[in-house]
Design a protein around this motif. Structure first.
Motif, PDB file in Angstrom:
ATOM      1  N   MET A   1       0.841  -1.205   0.000  1.00 14.29           N
ATOM      2  CA  MET A   1       0.000   0.000   0.000  1.00 14.29           C
ATOM      3  C   MET A   1       0.868   1.244   0.000  1.00 14.29           C
ATOM      4  N   GLU A   2       1.918   1.236   0.817  1.00 13.30           N
ATOM      5  CA  GLU A   2       2.824   2.388   0.878  1.00 13.30           C
ATOM      6  C   GLU A   2       3.542   2.581  -0.461  1.00 13.30           C
ATOM      7  N   PHE A   3       3.860   1.460  -1.126  1.00 11.48           N
ATOM      8  CA  PHE A   3       4.536   1.558  -2.419  1.00 11.48           C
ATOM      9  C   PHE A   3       3.646   2.224  -3.462  1.00 11.48           C
ATOM     10  N   ALA A   4       2.356   1.860  -3.452  1.00 13.12           N
ATOM     11  CA  ALA A   4       1.405   2.457  -4.403  1.00 13.12           C
ATOM     12  C   ALA A   4       1.267   3.945  -4.164  1.00 13.12           C
ATOM     13  N   GLN A   5       1.181   4.337  -2.884  1.00 11.48           N
ATOM     14  CA  GLN A   5       1.076   5.768  -2.576  1.00 11.48           C
ATOM     15  C   GLN A   5       2.326   6.519  -3.028  1.00 11.48           C
ATOM     16  N   LEU A   6       3.502   5.852  -2.861  1.00  7.20           N
ATOM     17  CA  LEU A   6       4.751   6.473  -3.307  1.00  7.20           C
ATOM     18  C   LEU A   6       4.741   6.690  -4.822  1.00  7.20           C
ATOM     19  N   LEU A   7       4.194   5.703  -5.578  1.00  8.79           N
ATOM     20  CA  LEU A   7       4.107   5.843  -7.031  1.00  8.79           C
ATOM     21  C   LEU A   7       3.201   6.995  -7.419  1.00  8.79           C
ATOM     22  N   ILE A   8       2.085   7.128  -6.722  1.00  6.46           N
ATOM     23  CA  ILE A   8       1.141   8.204  -7.030  1.00  6.46           C
ATOM     24  C   ILE A   8       1.797   9.559  -6.807  1.00  6.46           C
ATOM     25  N   LEU A   9       2.517   9.710  -5.688  1.00  2.00           N
ATOM     26  CA  LEU A   9       3.206  10.977  -5.407  1.00  2.00           C
ATOM     27  C   LEU A   9       4.266  11.256  -6.464  1.00  2.00           C
ATOM     28  N   LEU A  10       4.964  10.183  -6.892  1.00  2.00           N
ATOM     29  CA  LEU A  10       6.005  10.358  -7.896  1.00  2.00           C
ATOM     30  C   LEU A  10       5.407  10.846  -9.213  1.00  2.00           C
ATOM     31  N   CYS A  11       4.284  10.228  -9.665  1.00  2.00           N
ATOM     32  CA  CYS A  11       3.639  10.652 -10.910  1.00  2.00           C
ATOM     33  C   CYS A  11       3.121  12.072 -10.802  1.00  2.00           C
ATOM     34  N   ILE A  95      -0.267  -0.213 -13.686  1.00  2.00           N
ATOM     35  CA  ILE A  95      -1.667  -0.595 -13.731  1.00  2.00           C
ATOM     36  C   ILE A  95      -2.231  -0.565 -12.318  1.00  2.00           C
ATOM     37  N   SER A  96      -3.548  -0.483 -12.211  1.00  2.00           N
ATOM     38  CA  SER A  96      -4.225  -0.480 -10.903  1.00  2.00           C
ATOM     39  C   SER A  96      -4.651  -1.902 -10.561  1.00  2.00           C
ATOM     40  N   ARG A  97      -4.709  -2.204  -9.229  1.00  2.00           N
ATOM     41  CA  ARG A  97      -5.132  -3.535  -8.793  1.00  2.00           C
ATOM     42  C   ARG A  97      -5.903  -3.446  -7.490  1.00  2.00           C
ATOM     43  N   GLN A  98      -6.746  -4.484  -7.245  1.00  2.00           N
ATOM     44  CA  GLN A  98      -7.343  -4.719  -5.930  1.00  2.00           C
ATOM     45  C   GLN A  98      -7.222  -6.222  -5.655  1.00  2.00           C
ATOM     46  N   CYS A  99      -6.664  -6.553  -4.464  1.00  2.00           N
ATOM     47  CA  CYS A  99      -6.437  -7.955  -4.107  1.00  2.00           C
ATOM     48  C   CYS A  99      -7.003  -8.224  -2.701  1.00  2.00           C
ATOM     49  N   TYR A 100      -7.540  -9.436  -2.504  1.00  2.00           N
ATOM     50  CA  TYR A 100      -8.105  -9.845  -1.215  1.00  2.00           C
ATOM     51  C   TYR A 100      -7.021 -10.490  -0.372  1.00  2.00           C
ATOM     52  N   ASN A 101      -6.812  -9.950   0.867  1.00  2.00           N
ATOM     53  CA  ASN A 101      -5.848 -10.484   1.824  1.00  2.00           C
ATOM     54  C   ASN A 101      -6.603 -11.404   2.785  1.00  2.00           C
ATOM     55  N   GLN A 102      -6.356 -12.734   2.650  1.00  2.00           N
ATOM     56  CA  GLN A 102      -7.109 -13.679   3.457  1.00  2.00           C
ATOM     57  C   GLN A 102      -6.764 -13.567   4.935  1.00  2.00           C
ATOM     58  N   SER A 103      -5.535 -13.158   5.205  1.00  2.00           N
ATOM     59  CA  SER A 103      -5.133 -13.086   6.615  1.00  2.00           C
ATOM     60  C   SER A 103      -5.832 -11.947   7.330  1.00  2.00           C
ATOM     61  N   THR A 104      -6.030 -10.832   6.620  1.00  2.53           N
ATOM     62  CA  THR A 104      -6.679  -9.670   7.269  1.00  2.53           C
ATOM     63  C   THR A 104      -8.140  -9.554   6.884  1.00  2.53           C
ATOM     64  N   ASN A 105      -8.535 -10.418   5.897  1.00  2.00           N
ATOM     65  CA  ASN A 105      -9.917 -10.351   5.405  1.00  2.00           C
ATOM     66  C   ASN A 105     -10.263  -8.947   4.892  1.00  2.00           C
ATOM     67  N   LYS A 106      -9.273  -8.288   4.228  1.00  2.00           N
ATOM     68  CA  LYS A 106      -9.485  -6.943   3.688  1.00  2.00           C
ATOM     69  C   LYS A 106      -8.968  -6.862   2.244  1.00  2.00           C
ATOM     70  N   MET A 107      -9.436  -5.827   1.555  1.00  2.00           N
ATOM     71  CA  MET A 107      -9.012  -5.581   0.184  1.00  2.00           C
ATOM     72  C   MET A 107      -7.818  -4.628   0.163  1.00  2.00           C
ATOM     73  N   ILE A 108      -6.853  -4.922  -0.727  1.00  2.00           N
ATOM     74  CA  ILE A 108      -5.690  -4.061  -0.923  1.00  2.00           C
ATOM     75  C   ILE A 108      -5.882  -3.341  -2.267  1.00  2.00           C
ATOM     76  N   TYR A 109      -5.749  -2.017  -2.286  1.00  2.00           N
ATOM     77  CA  TYR A 109      -5.960  -1.220  -3.503  1.00  2.00           C
ATOM     78  C   TYR A 109      -4.674  -0.518  -3.917  1.00  2.00           C
ATOM     79  N   ASP A 110      -4.358  -0.565  -5.155  1.00  2.00           N
ATOM     80  CA  ASP A 110      -3.316   0.261  -5.768  1.00  2.00           C
ATOM     81  C   ASP A 110      -3.952   0.943  -6.989  1.00  2.00           C
ATOM     82  N   ASN A 111      -4.295   2.228  -6.870  1.00  2.00           N
ATOM     83  CA  ASN A 111      -4.943   2.977  -7.960  1.00  2.00           C
ATOM     84  C   ASN A 111      -3.898   3.826  -8.690  1.00  2.00           C
ATOM     85  N   ALA A 112      -3.377   3.299  -9.789  1.00  2.00           N
ATOM     86  CA  ALA A 112      -2.361   4.020 -10.572  1.00  2.00           C
ATOM     87  C   ALA A 112      -3.041   5.038 -11.498  1.00  2.00           C
TER      88      ALA A 112
END
Length: 733
Positions: A1-11, A95-112
């Motif tokens: 998640m932090e990596f995706a935010q870093l990419l957004i700031l960079l763009c 590219i953008s992605r959303q993935c399901y984390n079974q351990s946390t039962n939450k969705m991970i979002y990377d919106n490029a």
């Protein structure tokens, strides 16, 4: 998640830098190469690895080493290929992605997202598609004005490798000119659904068509994002500036980029760019960069099975001798063995036909010339030439047929100004700009042919103000043509009987009659030898601009015979005007002209036609109606209404003169000299000052005048009419 935010700031920082940089023009350093390299990637101008080597800041690239690999970067975006020919660049975008984390039962979002505003680039709508992966995905990208997306599920159809039609994978087309977009997802299933366990991720991005091939392994793993990389190939379309071609040529802030010969400006989705002309290749952004393509070296792109010859911007392809092109193939010419004889024979035949045609044309031309010469001699042309030569200063010309054809537009019907029993009259314009009337006769008898030239010479010497001048003739035709001066105001017939119904005063009528009589007097008495007109009528009396009479048409004229044996001739003339004595005896005399002139006088008095075929049998002839009216003392019944109230005495004088002209026996008719003198005296009476005095004084003066005339006519045939007129004056009529 932090990596995706870093990419957004960079763009975001990259877009801000590009916006600040703008398209400010900079001078290119003389030491810059036309082509640079970054690893194995070619960097052609207008791009540059140094700021001073790029056409402007938007084309400045960096060559950097990242993770031990050399990469070409444009504002942190990797560039893998640049095409000057297509004005495109191949890059890698996130590219953008959303993935399901079974351990946390939450969705991970990377919106490029990407922002190309105020840069030379747009996302190519032809080379990319919005690609969505996943079994639970309704994903899309949102631009400034548009949303592009699709729904990818695995419910109804099982996904298949290489197929991206909605089962595990779907595509959406891009709008043209996209410079900004960002990826978004709508969750189709809740996070407790066990389907997320087997297909944990959904993806959306803009991916080049040629770089993507769907695999079902992308659905049940994270390899599409983690192993193959989060950056996917994307094709960008680029332009020098966002101006139009017209604006770019006059823009002083940025130099016009299309500097090579054989190059031109084009417009694409990004703005204006440059392209080499057809038949040329290279770099249009460099002076001399567009060079001629030698098509003969590339037989695949430019196939030629024959002899290839390169030309500037193109090429030609021909077959060797003995072969011919069928479609795009040279085949052995089966006709070559017999073609030469056939071609030779054909050429010989053509030459023979041309020679025969020319010989025939020359023969016909000579034949026509002989015929013309024969006619010329037959009509006495040689005699006429000799007479004209001996009589210097004769104003007479012998015209050629070509001259008269050209003057009358080859005797066009539009040029016809008159018809007669002897032919048509055409208006013509000579090369000297002189207007003429050309009479084209229809027939001529053998006797006239023999005497024609002699008679033409005599007629050409007629010089009288009231006779239409004969200017010349054409003798090289079967029936000679006569050329007269052109009289513009029509005929007396038209003036009397035309539809204009204009008023014609008695004075004008008498003047026209007197001038016509004077012309006939000249022909009868002054011409040498005397000339008999033979067809006196109102259509043969022309009027010029001031309505001066001009006697014309000597088509029926003959020279007065020297002995009585020559008197007999064919009856010719116009019905209604013909002398009855002439019709009985076939002897044309000067008294025949007097009779015809008497009919013209009747036309002037009555404004009626000489012959009315629609009237009853007894009333068809104007002369018969007139003579009956005179016998019954009913002259006023046939007089023209316009002159009934004019000078009655003068009208009676004219009527009696007409009666004398219409005598059945020619010897009882007056001569044209007597007729002209009588009309002259009447004109003087009409012009005398007493014509404007009151009626009582006028009757007295007129009586004195008539008695005076009576004394001068003692013993003449005119005494009877003078006595009647004097009695009328004394009785007060």
């Amino acid at each position: 998640m932090e990596f995706a935010q870093l990419l957004i700031l960079l763009c975001l920082s990259v877009a801000v830098w590009v916006l600040a940089a703008g398209d400010v023009a900079a001078a290119r350093s003389p030491g810059c190469a036309n082509v640079a390299w970054c690893g194995d990637v070619e960097v052609p101008y207008p791009y540059g690895l140094e700021r001073q080597c790029a056409i402007h800041r938007g084309f400045h690239l960096n060559c950097s080493t990242v993770g031990g690999a050399t990469k070409l970067l444009w504002n942190k975006v990797e560039v893998t290929k640049i095409s000057v020919k297509d004005n495109k660049a191949w890059t890698k975008t996130y590219i953008s992605r959303q993935c399901y984390n079974q351990s946390t039962n939450k969705m991970i979002y990377d919106n490029a997202w990407i922002n190309l505003t105020n840069t030379p680039f747009v996302v190519s709508a032809d080379d990319n598609k919005v690609t969505v992966l996943g079994c639970n995905s309704f994903a899309y990208i949102r631009s400034n004005d548009y949303i592009f997306g699709c729904m990818s599920t695995c419910d109804d159809t099982s996904p298949k490798n290489g197929s991206c039609s909605g089962a595990g994978c779907c595509h959406a087309n891009l709008q043209r000119g996209v410079r900004y977009y960002k990826g978004f997802f709508n969750i189709l299933y809740n996070t407790t659904d066990k389907k997320w366990w087997t297909t944990p991720c959904n993806y959306v991005g803009v991916i080049a068509n040629e770089a993507f091939n769907f695999s079902t392994t992308y659905l049940n793993s994270t390899m599409f994002y983690d192993i193959e990389g989060s950056q996917k190939p994307t094709v960008m379309e680029w332009a020098i500036t966002q101006n139009t071609c017209e604006e770019a040529k006059i823009n002083k802030n940025t130099p016009y980029a299309c500097v090579s010969n054989h190059s031109h400006c084009i417009m694409n989705d990004a703005g204006y760019a440059c392209k080499c002309s057809s038949g040329y290749e290279g770099n249009p952004y460099i002076i001399g960069g567009c060079t001629d393509i030698d098509e003969c070296l590339d037989n695949v792109t430019y196939p030629c099975v024959g002899i290839c010859k390169n030309t500037p911007g193109s090429f030609t392809c021909s077959c060797p001798r003995g072969k011919s092109m069928i479609g795009s193939v040279c085949v052995e010419d089966k006709k070559s063995t017999w073609m030469a004889p056939v071609v030779g024979a054909s050429i010989g035949l053509v030459v023979l036909v041309v020679a025969i045609t020319c010989a025939y044309s020359i023969r016909e031309r000579r034949k026509l010339q002989c015929i013309k010469q024969k006619y010329f001699q037959q009509h006495g042309g040689l005699l006429l030439f000799q007479e004209m030569k001996s009589q210097q200063g004769v104003p007479f010309k012998i015209f050629s047929e070509e001259e008269l054809q050209e003057a009358t537009n080859r005797f066009a019907e539009q040029q016809v100004i008159g018809h007669g029993g002897h032919g048509k009259v055409y208006k013509g314009l000579l090369k000297s700009n002189a207007e003429v009337a050309v009479k084209r006769c229809m027939i001529i008898d053998e006797q006239q042919k023999k005497e024609f030239a002699k008679e033409m010479l005599i007629l050409s010497q007629i010089n009288h103000k009231n006779i239409v001048k004969l200017l010349g003739c054409c003798l090289e035709v079967e029936v000679p043509m006569l050329v007269y001066e052109f009289i513009p105001n029509g005929t007396l017939f038209h003036l009397i009987h035309g539809n204009h119904s204009g008023h014609i005063s008695l004075d004008t009528r008498v003047r026209i009659a007197h001038e016509s009589a004077e012309a006939l007097v000249y022909l009868h008495s002054c011409a040498s030898p005397p000339i008999i007109h033979g067809d006196v009528k109102s259509t043969n009396i022309l009027l010029n601009g001031d309505f001066t009479a001009k006697v014309s048409d000597f088509g029926a004229s003959i020279l007065a015979p020297s002995d009585e044996s020559q008197f007999v001739t064919l009856v010719q003339g116009t019905c209604g005007y013909l002398d009855p004595e002439y019709m009985q005896t076939c002897q044309l005399t000067d008294k025949s002209d007097v009779y015809s002139f008497g009919v013209v006088l009747l036309e002037l008095l009555t404004r009626k036609k000489a012959l009315n075929l629609k009237a009853s049998e007894h009333e068809k002839s104007l002369s018969v109606v007139f003579l009956d009216a005179m016998k019954e003392n009913k002259l006023e019944d046939i007089l023209d209404d316009e002159i009934k109230n004019d000078e009655n005495v003068e009208i009676l004088e004219i009527a009696d003169l007409a009666r004398q002209c219409l005598e059945m026996c020619g010897v009882n008719r007056p001569s044209m000299k007597e007729v002209a003198d009588k009309l002259d005296r009447l004109r003087k009476v009409l012009h005398h000052p007493w014509a404007h005095k009151d009626p009582e004084e006028l009757d007295s003066l007129l009586g004195e005048f008539i008695f005076g005339q009576l004394r001068g006519y003692q013993g003449t045939e005119n005494s009877s009419i003078t006595e009647r007129v004097s009695m009328g004056v004394e009785s007060g009529r």
